[in-house]
Design an enzyme around this catalytic site. Structure first.
Site, PDB file in Angstrom:
ATOM      1  CD  GLU A  88      -2.996  -0.998   2.279  1.00 55.95           C
ATOM      2  OE1 GLU A  88      -2.928  -0.066   3.087  1.00 55.95           O
ATOM      3  OE2 GLU A  88      -3.911  -1.829   2.292  1.00 55.95           O
ATOM      4  CD  GLU A 103      -3.439  -5.983   4.052  1.00 59.04           C
ATOM      5  OE1 GLU A 103      -4.188  -5.076   4.443  1.00 59.04           O
ATOM      6  OE2 GLU A 103      -2.206  -5.928   4.128  1.00 59.04           O
TER       7      GLU A 103
HETATM    8  C1  GCO Z   1      -2.726  -1.824   5.593  1.00 50.16           C
HETATM    9  C2  GCO Z   1      -2.295  -2.981   6.081  1.00 50.16           C
HETATM   10  C3  GCO Z   1      -2.522  -3.517   7.374  1.00 50.16           C
HETATM   11  C4  GCO Z   1      -3.639  -2.932   8.187  1.00 50.16           C
HETATM   12  C5  GCO Z   1      -4.988  -3.320   7.660  1.00 50.16           C
HETATM   13  C6  GCO Z   1      -6.139  -2.806   8.483  1.00 50.16           C
HETATM   14  O1  GCO Z   1      -3.343  -0.904   6.083  1.00 50.16           O
HETATM   15  O2  GCO Z   1      -2.184  -1.864   4.564  1.00 50.16           O
HETATM   16  O3  GCO Z   1      -1.627  -3.776   5.188  1.00 50.16           O
HETATM   17  O4  GCO Z   1      -1.281  -3.253   7.937  1.00 50.16           O
HETATM   18  O5  GCO Z   1      -3.514  -3.370   9.464  1.00 50.16           O
HETATM   19  O6  GCO Z   1      -5.150  -2.820   6.367  1.00 50.16           O
HETATM   20  O7  GCO Z   1      -6.129  -1.427   8.535  1.00 50.16           O
END
Ligand code: GCO
Length: 458
Positions: A168, A356
């Site tokens: 991300e 995710e």
């Molecule tokens: C993100 C992540 C995670 C977070 C999840 C929930 O934000 O990219 O990869 O580290 O914990 O998305 O917010």
């Protein structure tokens, strides 16, 4: 509607995702250097209740127990990240072999149990030494990152096939270098745009390094994304939604695909020019084997004259009085379907993996059990939407739940619980939640079906 795991096809990848800083703890042992997160959490009032990832889930010492849990839950793919400053304490230079040993143990134990490792090279924990030199705002990060990628492939590439270059980039540059709410806590347009351009260059350069060292590797990178809609059906909001979409969903994928930054929809990006050197436009491009989609919600956007540069603002879920998770994110499963369709529309995107998807609720332990029916429903409804996309011919080949263990949720600390497994942070005890047991049944029993309201929408 009823769906079985089998309906996704035999080659479909099922897994869970985690990230080093959120679970490992052991922040200063065995030669690990400090990262920007180790530094950031110690600055007062930055993190909810002054929580830190110093101990987190203590995965560093409990990894065997936790990987055994994956095995018990029939989860056969494990996405995790490696910590740059555990491997290179100063970011560049001498390798910390105790760090290499740790990840070798994790990888080997996964393989021993028949679990396929998927490694994220960078999940936000830049070595502090590099931040002192400007971090992502310094163009030298391209060579620092290159050195780190080479070391990862050199030591782990013999056994690990699946690699994701960045996690991300929009979030770590936006929250870390524009809003200042994540490490390293920098603010302002200049540091943000510099960080964006350098992260985008590292994203492609990382891909090229892996391909060069290991031509058979399965290489991807991951993007946060949300379906975006105008808050009101008026032109101003429609324009604001387009800007937010360019910013949140298109900023990193488009240069990767050779389309350059979405400057037309977001003119402020013209200012990125000052960081661009000759040849960069071509260097930004890399042919990824897969794109990782990370989706949690949708966003409603309205015009806002007060918001600098984008003139758009997100109307949070509580202001709209819609069903939401503990992150104040609207529960809107169709968003994952819309995102699959959106990314599939780009030419040259070959394969999509949901790297995710998940939800945070205030899970409680009662009589030694943790019952989380809302998470089960969330996951089923989202999976039904992934299935819907797949049935329409979109090449989505995997689904990873965020996440295995309740963990350190960045600026929110330990309050939001995202895990399939509950963690008692006082005792480090793990309790598989009912959602974990549901996933286990879903992954093992061919008769186990997803029950979702998808038939209404699909
Ligand atoms: C993100 C992540 C995670 C977070 C999840 C929930 O934000 O990219 O990869 O580290 O914990 O998305 O917010």
């Amino acid at each position: 509607m009823f769906i079985r795991k089998e309906d996704f096809g035999p080659g479909f990848t099922w897994g869970v995702s985690t990230a080093a800083y959120q679970i490992e703890g052991a922040h200063n042992v065995d030669g690990k250097g400090p990262s920007i997160w180790d530094d950031f959490v110690n600055r007062k009032r930055k993190i909810n209740d002054n929580h830190t990832g110093n101990i987190a889930c203590d995965f560093y010492t409990q990894y065997a127990k936790d990987i055994s849990l994956l095995f018990d839950l029939n989860i056969s793919n494990y996405r995790f990240s490696v910590s740059w400053s555990r491997i290179l304490p100063f970011g560049t230079g001498p390798v910390n072999y105790k760090g290499i040993d740790f990840y070798n143990k994790v990888i080997d134990f996964c393989l021993e149990l028949g679990i396929e490792p998927w490694i994220t090279i960078y999940h936000w924990d830049l070595p502090l030494e590099l931040e002192k030199k400007g971090g992502w705002t310094n163009r030298d990060v391209i060579s620092w990152f290159g050195e780190y990628v080479e070391i990862c492939i050199k030591y782990f590439g013999d056994r690990v096939k699946h690699w994701m270059v960045l996690n991300e980039p929009m979030v770590f540059t936006g929250a870390g270098y524009f809003l200042g709410v994540h490490a390293p806590g920098k603010k302002g347009l200049s540091s943000f745009l510099a960080a964006v351009h350098h992260a985008a260059l590292c994203q492609s350069a990382g891909g090229r390094i892996i391909r060069g060292m290991k031509p058979e590797a399965h290489i991807g990178t991951t993007f946060s994304c949300s379906h975006i809609e105008p808050f009101r059906p008026i032109e101003k909001d429609v324009i604001a939604a387009e800007k937010a979409d360019a910013f949140l969903n298109r900023l990193f994928i488009e240069p990767l695909l050779g389309k350059n930054y979405p400057v037309r929809d977001l003119p402020v990006l013209q200012r990125i020019e000052r960081y661009v050197k000759q040849g960069d436009e071509q260097d930004l491009v890399f042919d990824m084997d897969f794109i990782g989609i990370q989706n949690y919600t949708r966003e409603m956007v309205s015009h806002s004259p007060f918001m600098p540069f984008v003139k758009a603002k997100i109307i949070k879920a509580d202001k709209r009085n819609v069903e939401r998770t503990m992150m104040n994110w609207e529960i809107y499963p169709e968003s994952i379907y819309e995102m699959l369709k959106k990314f599939n529309r780009y030419e040259n995107v070959k394969e999509l993996v949901i790297t995710e998807n998940g939800a945070a609720f205030a899970d409680n332990r009662q009589n030694g059990k943790v019952d989380d029916p809302k998470r089960i429903q969330f996951l089923q409804d989202n999976l039904a939407q992934v299935y819907r996309a797949k049935q329409e011919g979109i090449n989505v080949s995997g689904y990873f739940i965020w996440t295995l263990l309740d963990n350190f949720e960045w600026a929110e600390g330990y309050h939001p619980r995202f895990g399939l497994v509950y963690v008692d942070f006082e005792t480090q005890q793990r309790i598989v939640k009912s959602s974990g047991l549901w996933y286990k049944r879903f992954l093992s029993d061919t008769e186990n079906k997803i029950v979702s309201g998808f038939s209404k929408t699909g």
